[in-house]
Scaffold this active site. Structure first.
Site, PDB file in Angstrom:
ATOM      1  N   ARG A   9      13.821 -17.169 104.721  1.00 34.19           N
ATOM      2  CA  ARG A   9      13.115 -16.464 103.647  1.00 34.19           C
ATOM      3  C   ARG A   9      13.328 -16.903 102.113  1.00 34.19           C
ATOM      4  O   ARG A   9      13.267 -16.411 101.424  1.00 34.19           O
ATOM      5  CB  ARG A   9      14.824 -14.940 103.415  1.00 34.19           C
ATOM      6  CG  ARG A   9      14.225 -14.583 105.003  1.00 34.19           C
ATOM      7  CD  ARG A   9      15.424 -13.129 105.300  1.00 34.19           C
ATOM      8  NE  ARG A   9      16.425 -14.331 105.740  1.00 34.19           N
ATOM      9  CZ  ARG A   9      17.745 -14.144 106.666  1.00 34.19           C
ATOM     10  NH1 ARG A   9      17.518 -12.749 106.561  1.00 34.19           N
ATOM     11  NH2 ARG A   9      18.643 -14.497 106.633  1.00 34.19           N
TER      12      ARG A   9
ATOM     13  N   TYR B 213      26.824 -15.260 121.875  1.00 30.87           N
ATOM     14  CA  TYR B 213      25.912 -13.739 121.266  1.00 30.87           C
ATOM     15  C   TYR B 213      26.154 -13.182 122.952  1.00 30.87           C
ATOM     16  O   TYR B 213      25.813 -12.014 122.413  1.00 30.87           O
ATOM     17  CB  TYR B 213      25.135 -14.283 121.041  1.00 30.87           C
ATOM     18  CG  TYR B 213      24.928 -14.753 118.645  1.00 30.87           C
ATOM     19  CD1 TYR B 213      24.966 -13.848 118.427  1.00 30.87           C
ATOM     20  CD2 TYR B 213      25.405 -16.061 118.833  1.00 30.87           C
ATOM     21  CE1 TYR B 213      24.881 -14.018 117.259  1.00 30.87           C
ATOM     22  CE2 TYR B 213      25.168 -16.437 117.927  1.00 30.87           C
ATOM     23  CZ  TYR B 213      25.780 -16.064 117.210  1.00 30.87           C
ATOM     24  OH  TYR B 213      25.211 -15.758 115.380  1.00 30.87           O
TER      25      TYR B 213
ATOM     26  N   ARG C 183       6.436 -14.330 107.402  1.00 32.22           N
ATOM     27  CA  ARG C 183       7.099 -13.112 108.029  1.00 32.22           C
ATOM     28  C   ARG C 183       6.368 -12.153 108.406  1.00 32.22           C
ATOM     29  O   ARG C 183       6.669 -10.737 109.370  1.00 32.22           O
ATOM     30  CB  ARG C 183       8.619 -13.718 107.293  1.00 32.22           C
ATOM     31  CG  ARG C 183       9.782 -12.382 108.271  1.00 32.22           C
ATOM     32  CD  ARG C 183      10.274 -11.933 109.466  1.00 32.22           C
ATOM     33  NE  ARG C 183      11.429 -11.396 110.373  1.00 32.22           N
ATOM     34  CZ  ARG C 183      11.119  -9.874 110.701  1.00 32.22           C
ATOM     35  NH1 ARG C 183       9.187  -9.972 110.497  1.00 32.22           N
ATOM     36  NH2 ARG C 183      12.009  -9.624 110.994  1.00 32.22           N
TER      37      ARG C 183
HETATM   38  O1  CP3 Z   1      16.486 -24.448 110.403  1.00 37.42           O
HETATM   39  C1  CP3 Z   1      15.340 -23.300 110.237  1.00 37.42           C
HETATM   40  O2  CP3 Z   1      14.388 -24.173 109.568  1.00 37.42           O
HETATM   41  C2  CP3 Z   1      14.718 -23.693 111.828  1.00 37.42           C
HETATM   42  C3  CP3 Z   1      14.881 -22.710 112.227  1.00 37.42           C
HETATM   43  C4  CP3 Z   1      16.489 -21.730 112.536  1.00 37.42           C
HETATM   44  C5  CP3 Z   1      16.635 -20.607 112.832  1.00 37.42           C
HETATM   45  N1  CP3 Z   1      17.586 -20.050 113.179  1.00 37.42           N
HETATM   46  C6  CP3 Z   1      16.102 -19.335 112.099  1.00 37.42           C
HETATM   47  C7  CP3 Z   1      16.640 -18.033 111.620  1.00 37.42           C
HETATM   48  C8  CP3 Z   1      18.228 -22.593 113.467  1.00 37.42           C
HETATM   49  C9  CP3 Z   1      17.986 -23.794 113.666  1.00 37.42           C
HETATM   50  C10 CP3 Z   1      18.658 -21.190 113.362  1.00 37.42           C
HETATM   51  C11 CP3 Z   1      19.432 -21.656 114.393  1.00 37.42           C
HETATM   52  C12 CP3 Z   1      20.765 -20.532 114.589  1.00 37.42           C
HETATM   53  N2  CP3 Z   1      20.242 -19.372 114.778  1.00 37.42           N
HETATM   54  C13 CP3 Z   1      22.114 -20.676 114.801  1.00 37.42           C
HETATM   55  C14 CP3 Z   1      23.241 -21.985 114.611  1.00 37.42           C
HETATM   56  C15 CP3 Z   1      22.764 -22.503 113.047  1.00 37.42           C
HETATM   57  C16 CP3 Z   1      23.936 -22.246 112.395  1.00 37.42           C
HETATM   58  O3  CP3 Z   1      23.931 -20.984 111.295  1.00 37.42           O
HETATM   59  O4  CP3 Z   1      25.389 -21.584 112.852  1.00 37.42           O
HETATM   60  C17 CP3 Z   1      22.528 -19.543 115.081  1.00 37.42           C
HETATM   61  C18 CP3 Z   1      23.791 -18.995 115.163  1.00 37.42           C
HETATM   62  C19 CP3 Z   1      21.820 -18.364 114.713  1.00 37.42           C
HETATM   63  C20 CP3 Z   1      22.080 -16.681 115.863  1.00 37.42           C
HETATM   64  C21 CP3 Z   1      20.690 -15.778 114.261  1.00 37.42           C
HETATM   65  N3  CP3 Z   1      19.885 -16.382 114.152  1.00 37.42           N
HETATM   66  C22 CP3 Z   1      21.868 -14.935 113.392  1.00 37.42           C
HETATM   67  C23 CP3 Z   1      23.197 -14.860 113.597  1.00 37.42           C
HETATM   68  C24 CP3 Z   1      20.540 -13.872 112.796  1.00 37.42           C
HETATM   69  C25 CP3 Z   1      20.437 -13.580 111.806  1.00 37.42           C
HETATM   70  C26 CP3 Z   1      21.680 -13.853 110.081  1.00 37.42           C
HETATM   71  C27 CP3 Z   1      20.135 -13.752 109.050  1.00 37.42           C
HETATM   72  O5  CP3 Z   1      20.613 -15.011 109.087  1.00 37.42           O
HETATM   73  O6  CP3 Z   1      19.582 -13.389 109.580  1.00 37.42           O
HETATM   74  C28 CP3 Z   1      19.212 -15.450 113.005  1.00 37.42           C
HETATM   75  C29 CP3 Z   1      18.389 -15.156 112.198  1.00 37.42           C
HETATM   76  C30 CP3 Z   1      16.981 -16.155 112.309  1.00 37.42           C
HETATM   77  N4  CP3 Z   1      16.648 -17.191 112.629  1.00 37.42           N
HETATM   78  C31 CP3 Z   1      16.409 -16.621 111.187  1.00 37.42           C
HETATM   79  C32 CP3 Z   1      15.937 -17.521 110.778  1.00 37.42           C
HETATM   80  C33 CP3 Z   1      14.544 -17.920 109.570  1.00 37.42           C
HETATM   81  C34 CP3 Z   1      16.224 -14.602 109.695  1.00 37.42           C
HETATM   82  C35 CP3 Z   1      15.445 -14.018 110.567  1.00 37.42           C
HETATM   83  C36 CP3 Z   1      14.477 -13.260 109.460  1.00 37.42           C
HETATM   84  O7  CP3 Z   1      13.464 -13.659 109.067  1.00 37.42           O
HETATM   85  O8  CP3 Z   1      14.497 -12.122 109.121  1.00 37.42           O
END
Ligand code: CP3
Length: 349
Positions: free
Chosen positions: A33, A155, A42
């Site tokens: 983002r 989760y 997105r």
């Molecule tokens: O690194 C990268 O660019 C690759 C993409 C990637 C995402 N999530 C994209 C994402 C990776 C490697 C993850 C890993 C992930 N996802 C983890 C482990 C790493 C960490 O941050 O601790 C975890 C715990 C998740 C679970 C998750 N996904 C959560 C808790 C959330 C919501 C919180 C948030 O940041 O919005 C997501 C959503 C998410 N995953 C987004 C992205 C770009 C945001 C969603 C959006 O665009 O609206």
């Protein structure tokens, strides 16, 4: 399936144990983002999960940060919660609230999860990998990833993110046999998933254990180290030359035991670990990755410069990959990322 690391890739060189200055760099959540071009893509799909499951768009957002910054690796655009989705659990990402899952609270719910569905549900991610690899320069490897079983289970059990994962810990303590069935299922599915990403073209892997820090030491051995080791063993049997980075976030001093026992080739370090401790206790054993505070990157200024220098001076003598200690924050100004790239590429001098 054996792949010899390409010597032109600085990331693979570091993962092979070589020290280079400047070190290779990439940023966790480097697609996301904080990039206006990400927000634009997105907006074309109703949900975040649709973005992960539409290979054309997922490939596009994977490549976006590489067009702006000279990062030394790309990471597949997906999410760790794609695995519960692939097993048949309902997963949704609620705008402004984070992930929501239909909680898996007992043996009956675990028995309903279906490993046979996973291959078909994960196929779009493999197509994303193929599309990205076709576009990337040969010296920029694509990193595949999965969540570690413990973090994904928190989760799945709690149905959302939580402050201290107390619900998942309570389940594991109360009924360790049933919890183990969930862990075993996640080990199998995650190992297949990582192998699938390698077959599609990934040349390095990362296992995200974002909530490793909520486990006490015996729980850490049982629910963090053991399942990670089981995944590593399965992946190594199929792809012995593909390096695996483990990221046990919040492990503190247990990171040392993790490095000795989990079988990973390199370790991701979170912001809380002191850099001299990382050098002495971890980097003496495996290449290390990390650990700039993402909040400092978002704020920028002279403190950012000082900290980057300290990290480079302390960890740059050994095999090292520059990264953040956790994912980049959505409010991070793009100029700060440009500044960071300049600082890292210039080295500590
Ligand atoms: O690194 C990268 O660019 C690759 C993409 C990637 C995402 N999530 C994209 C994402 C990776 C490697 C993850 C890993 C992930 N996802 C983890 C482990 C790493 C960490 O941050 O601790 C975890 C715990 C998740 C679970 C998750 N996904 C959560 C808790 C959330 C919501 C919180 C948030 O940041 O919005 C997501 C959503 C998410 N995953 C987004 C992205 C770009 C945001 C969603 C959006 O665009 O609206």
């Amino acid at each position: 399936m054996s792949q010899t690391p390409s010597p032109q890739s600085t990331l693979l060189r570091a993962l092979n144990g070589q020290a280079d200055m400047p070190p290779p760099m990439w940023l966790m959540r480097q697609a996301g983002r904080y990039l206006p071009e990400y927000r634009e893509v997105r907006a074309k799909v109703p949900s975040f999960l649709d973005l992960c499951l539409t290979p054309e768009l997922a490939a596009e957002v994977t490549l976006q940060p590489l067009r702006r910054f000279p990062f030394d690796a790309a990471i597949v655009f997906s999410d760790i919660l794609i695995v519960p989705y692939a097993l048949g659990q309902s997963v949704a990402f609620v705008e402004g609230e984070g992930p929501r899952l239909d909680p898996v609270c007992d043996g009956t719910a675990i028995a309903k999860l279906d490993e046979r569905l996973a291959g078909k549900h994960l196929a779009p991610v493999y197509e994303t990998v193929e599309r990205v690899v076709a576009e990337l320069p040969k010296d920029v490897p694509l990193i595949g990833f999965c969540g570690a079983p413990w973090t994904v289970a928190t989760y799945m059990v709690e149905g959302s993110g939580s402050k201290d994962q107390a619900g998942a810990r309570a389940f594991a303590y109360r009924d360790p046999e049933t919890f183990q069935r969930l862990m075993d299922l996640l080990v199998e599915t995650s190992a297949h998933y990582l192998i699938g990403q390698v077959k599609a073209g990934c040349r390095a892997l990362q296992i995200f254990d974002s909530w490793a820090g909520s486990l006490p030491e015996d729980g850490f051995a049982r629910w963090c180290i053991a399942p990670t080791k089981a995944i590593v063993d399965r992946v190594k049997a199929e792809a012995p030359n593909v390096p695996i980075i483990g990221f046990p976030r919040g492990a503190g001093p247990l990171a040392e035991r993790y490095v000795q026992e989990a079988g990973v080739d390199a370790v991701g370090c979170d912001t809380s670990l002191p850099v001299a401790w990382i050098r002495d206790r971890l980097q003496s054993r495996v290449p290390v990755q990390g650990n700039l505070d993402p909040v400092l990157l978002a704020v920028g200024g002279p403190a950012l410069e000082t900290r980057v220098k300290t990290i480079l001076e302390t960890l740059g003598q050994g095999p090292f990959i520059f990264n953040l200690g956790h994912g980049i924050l959505p409010e991070t100004p793009i100029e700060n990322v440009e500044r960071l790239v300049g600082l890292v590429k210039a080295g500590p001098a």
